[in-house]
Design a protein around this motif. Structure first.
Motif, PDB file in Angstrom:
ATOM      1  N   GLU A  21      -1.794   2.482   9.457  1.00 36.67           N
ATOM      2  CA  GLU A  21      -1.390   2.023  10.798  1.00 36.67           C
ATOM      3  C   GLU A  21      -2.501   1.235  11.477  1.00 36.67           C
ATOM      4  N   GLU A  22      -3.739   1.574  11.190  1.00 36.97           N
ATOM      5  CA  GLU A  22      -4.869   0.831  11.769  1.00 36.97           C
ATOM      6  C   GLU A  22      -4.808  -0.646  11.369  1.00 36.97           C
ATOM      7  N   ALA A  23      -4.468  -0.911  10.121  1.00 39.41           N
ATOM      8  CA  ALA A  23      -4.341  -2.299   9.658  1.00 39.41           C
ATOM      9  C   ALA A  23      -3.163  -2.974  10.353  1.00 39.41           C
ATOM     10  N   ILE A  24      -2.053  -2.278  10.433  1.00 45.75           N
ATOM     11  CA  ILE A  24      -0.853  -2.843  11.056  1.00 45.75           C
ATOM     12  C   ILE A  24      -1.121  -3.212  12.510  1.00 45.75           C
ATOM     13  N   GLU A  25      -1.860  -2.397  13.218  1.00 46.83           N
ATOM     14  CA  GLU A  25      -2.195  -2.712  14.615  1.00 46.83           C
ATOM     15  C   GLU A  25      -3.069  -3.956  14.700  1.00 46.83           C
ATOM     16  N   LYS A  26      -3.945  -4.150  13.736  1.00 41.53           N
ATOM     17  CA  LYS A  26      -4.830  -5.320  13.743  1.00 41.53           C
ATOM     18  C   LYS A  26      -4.061  -6.615  13.489  1.00 41.53           C
ATOM     19  N   TYR A  27      -2.938  -6.538  12.770  1.00 40.61           N
ATOM     20  CA  TYR A  27      -2.135  -7.745  12.530  1.00 40.61           C
ATOM     21  C   TYR A  27      -1.681  -8.372  13.838  1.00 40.61           C
ATOM     22  N   LYS A  28      -1.370  -7.528  14.798  1.00 35.39           N
ATOM     23  CA  LYS A  28      -0.828  -8.002  16.077  1.00 35.39           C
ATOM     24  C   LYS A  28      -1.841  -8.817  16.870  1.00 35.39           C
ATOM     25  N   GLU A  29      -3.129  -8.622  16.600  1.00 33.83           N
ATOM     26  CA  GLU A  29      -4.192  -9.321  17.331  1.00 33.83           C
ATOM     27  C   GLU A  29      -4.835 -10.433  16.506  1.00 33.83           C
ATOM     28  N   PHE A  30      -4.428 -10.591  15.261  1.00 35.23           N
ATOM     29  CA  PHE A  30      -5.087 -11.521  14.345  1.00 35.23           C
ATOM     30  C   PHE A  30      -4.855 -12.977  14.734  1.00 35.23           C
ATOM     31  N   ASP A  31      -5.909 -13.781  14.677  1.00 33.82           N
ATOM     32  CA  ASP A  31      -5.846 -15.216  14.986  1.00 33.82           C
ATOM     33  C   ASP A  31      -5.458 -15.980  13.714  1.00 33.82           C
ATOM     34  N   TYR A  32      -4.187 -15.933  13.375  1.00 28.44           N
ATOM     35  CA  TYR A  32      -3.694 -16.561  12.141  1.00 28.44           C
ATOM     36  C   TYR A  32      -3.820 -18.082  12.164  1.00 28.44           C
ATOM     37  N   LYS A  33      -3.836 -18.681  13.345  1.00 28.64           N
ATOM     38  CA  LYS A  33      -3.909 -20.144  13.452  1.00 28.64           C
ATOM     39  C   LYS A  33      -5.238 -20.692  12.954  1.00 28.64           C
ATOM     40  N   ASN A  34      -6.279 -19.887  13.004  1.00 29.78           N
ATOM     41  CA  ASN A  34      -7.606 -20.321  12.569  1.00 29.78           C
ATOM     42  C   ASN A  34      -8.070 -19.628  11.295  1.00 29.78           C
ATOM     43  N   ALA A  35      -7.174 -18.941  10.632  1.00 33.10           N
ATOM     44  CA  ALA A  35      -7.527 -18.200   9.419  1.00 33.10           C
ATOM     45  C   ALA A  35      -7.606 -19.138   8.221  1.00 33.10           C
ATOM     46  N   LYS A  36      -8.452 -18.770   7.284  1.00 31.27           N
ATOM     47  CA  LYS A  36      -8.591 -19.534   6.040  1.00 31.27           C
ATOM     48  C   LYS A  36      -8.276 -18.612   4.863  1.00 31.27           C
ATOM     49  N   LEU A  37      -7.296 -19.015   4.086  1.00 32.27           N
ATOM     50  CA  LEU A  37      -6.915 -18.202   2.928  1.00 32.27           C
ATOM     51  C   LEU A  37      -8.085 -17.995   1.974  1.00 32.27           C
ATOM     52  N   GLU A  38      -8.948 -19.000   1.871  1.00 36.90           N
ATOM     53  CA  GLU A  38     -10.093 -18.899   0.967  1.00 36.90           C
ATOM     54  C   GLU A  38     -10.993 -17.718   1.328  1.00 36.90           C
ATOM     55  N   ASP A  39     -11.024 -17.361   2.610  1.00 39.04           N
ATOM     56  CA  ASP A  39     -11.836 -16.232   3.049  1.00 39.04           C
ATOM     57  C   ASP A  39     -11.118 -14.901   2.861  1.00 39.04           C
ATOM     58  N   LEU A  40      -9.811 -14.916   2.964  1.00 38.31           N
ATOM     59  CA  LEU A  40      -9.030 -13.678   2.924  1.00 38.31           C
ATOM     60  C   LEU A  40      -8.725 -13.208   1.502  1.00 38.31           C
ATOM     61  N   LEU A  41      -8.407 -14.126   0.629  1.00 41.65           N
ATOM     62  CA  LEU A  41      -7.896 -13.765  -0.695  1.00 41.65           C
ATOM     63  C   LEU A  41      -8.868 -12.965  -1.568  1.00 41.65           C
ATOM     64  N   PRO A  42     -10.159 -13.267  -1.562  1.00 39.68           N
ATOM     65  CA  PRO A  42     -11.059 -12.464  -2.410  1.00 39.68           C
ATOM     66  C   PRO A  42     -11.157 -11.006  -1.986  1.00 39.68           C
ATOM     67  N   LYS A  43     -10.700 -10.686  -0.796  1.00 46.04           N
ATOM     68  CA  LYS A  43     -10.802  -9.322  -0.283  1.00 46.04           C
ATOM     69  C   LYS A  43      -9.560  -8.486  -0.595  1.00 46.04           C
ATOM     70  N   ILE A  44      -8.642  -9.046  -1.369  1.00 44.98           N
ATOM     71  CA  ILE A  44      -7.409  -8.336  -1.714  1.00 44.98           C
ATOM     72  C   ILE A  44      -7.516  -7.858  -3.151  1.00 44.98           C
ATOM     73  N   LYS A  45      -7.618  -6.536  -3.322  1.00 44.93           N
ATOM     74  CA  LYS A  45      -7.676  -5.959  -4.666  1.00 44.93           C
ATOM     75  C   LYS A  45      -6.992  -4.604  -4.641  1.00 44.93           C
ATOM     76  N   SER A  46      -6.641  -4.137  -5.834  1.00 41.26           N
ATOM     77  CA  SER A  46      -5.946  -2.850  -5.938  1.00 41.26           C
ATOM     78  C   SER A  46      -6.498  -2.090  -7.127  1.00 41.26           C
ATOM     79  N   ASP A  47      -5.813  -1.029  -7.494  1.00 33.39           N
ATOM     80  CA  ASP A  47      -6.223  -0.228  -8.646  1.00 33.39           C
ATOM     81  C   ASP A  47      -5.662  -0.776  -9.959  1.00 33.39           C
ATOM     82  N   VAL A  48      -5.050  -1.949  -9.911  1.00 30.75           N
ATOM     83  CA  VAL A  48      -4.473  -2.572 -11.102  1.00 30.75           C
ATOM     84  C   VAL A  48      -5.268  -3.840 -11.401  1.00 30.75           C
TER      85      VAL A  48
END
Length: 163
Positions: free
Chosen positions: A65-92
């Motif tokens: 829920e902490e992550a979900i709450e942060k989505y509501k405040e996120f500045d998506y207009k100035n976001a860069k996928l290049e910065d976000l994508l390397p931070k997405i990983k899982s147990d697979v």
């Protein structure tokens, strides 16, 4: 709540069943949602239907829920996928995060019944940045369209959608 970014957080049974992912770090949940917002917000807006889709989807996969709450405040207009994508990983280790991200971005962008030209372009741009082949991107778009048609067929069969 402060979560250690390396601590793995268990996903839902839905996430395990549909994507084979059991857990991911908090940062992965957070940045996955941020990346979806950046793509779906490429037309300058994330309308309520798209934001609701994101929140419902993330709850369904077990995002904190902490992550979900942060989505509501996120500045998506100035976001860069290049910065976000390397931070997405899982147990697979061999998980195709780019394909899963694009699939969900298409679903989110279509949630308001208006898959805007800018959103389509953002999906294509993201696919290029992620190294996803054009035929895979096209197939993901067609898959989402097919799923929408199947949902309409079911609604027609159970009489919740009529002519």
């Amino acid at each position: 709540m402060t979560t250690n970014e390396e601590q793995m957080i268990g996903g839902s049974e839905y996430l395990k069943r549909t994507q084979g992912v059991s857990s991911a770090p908090f940062e992965a949940y957070l940045n996955f949602g941020y990346a979806l917002l950046a793509i779906a917000g490429a037309d300058g807006d994330v309308p309520e239907a798209e934001m609701n889709w994101l929140i419902n989807h993330q709850r369904m996969i077990g995002a904190p829920e902490e992550a979900i709450e942060k989505y509501k405040e996120f500045d998506y207009k100035n976001a860069k996928l290049e910065d976000l994508l390397p931070k997405i990983k899982s147990d697979v280790p061999d998980l195709s995060t780019p394909r899963i991200l694009l699939y969900n971005a298409i679903k989110m962008a279509r949630a308001d019944q208006d898959y805007a030209k800018q959103e389509k372009e953002a999906v294509t741009k993201a696919a290029k940045l992620l190294g996803v082949e054009d035929d895979i991107t096209l197939s993901l778009n067609i898959l989402v369209e097919m799923e929408e048609k199947v949902e309409s067929l079911l609604k027609a069969l159970i009489h919740t959608e009529t002519l």
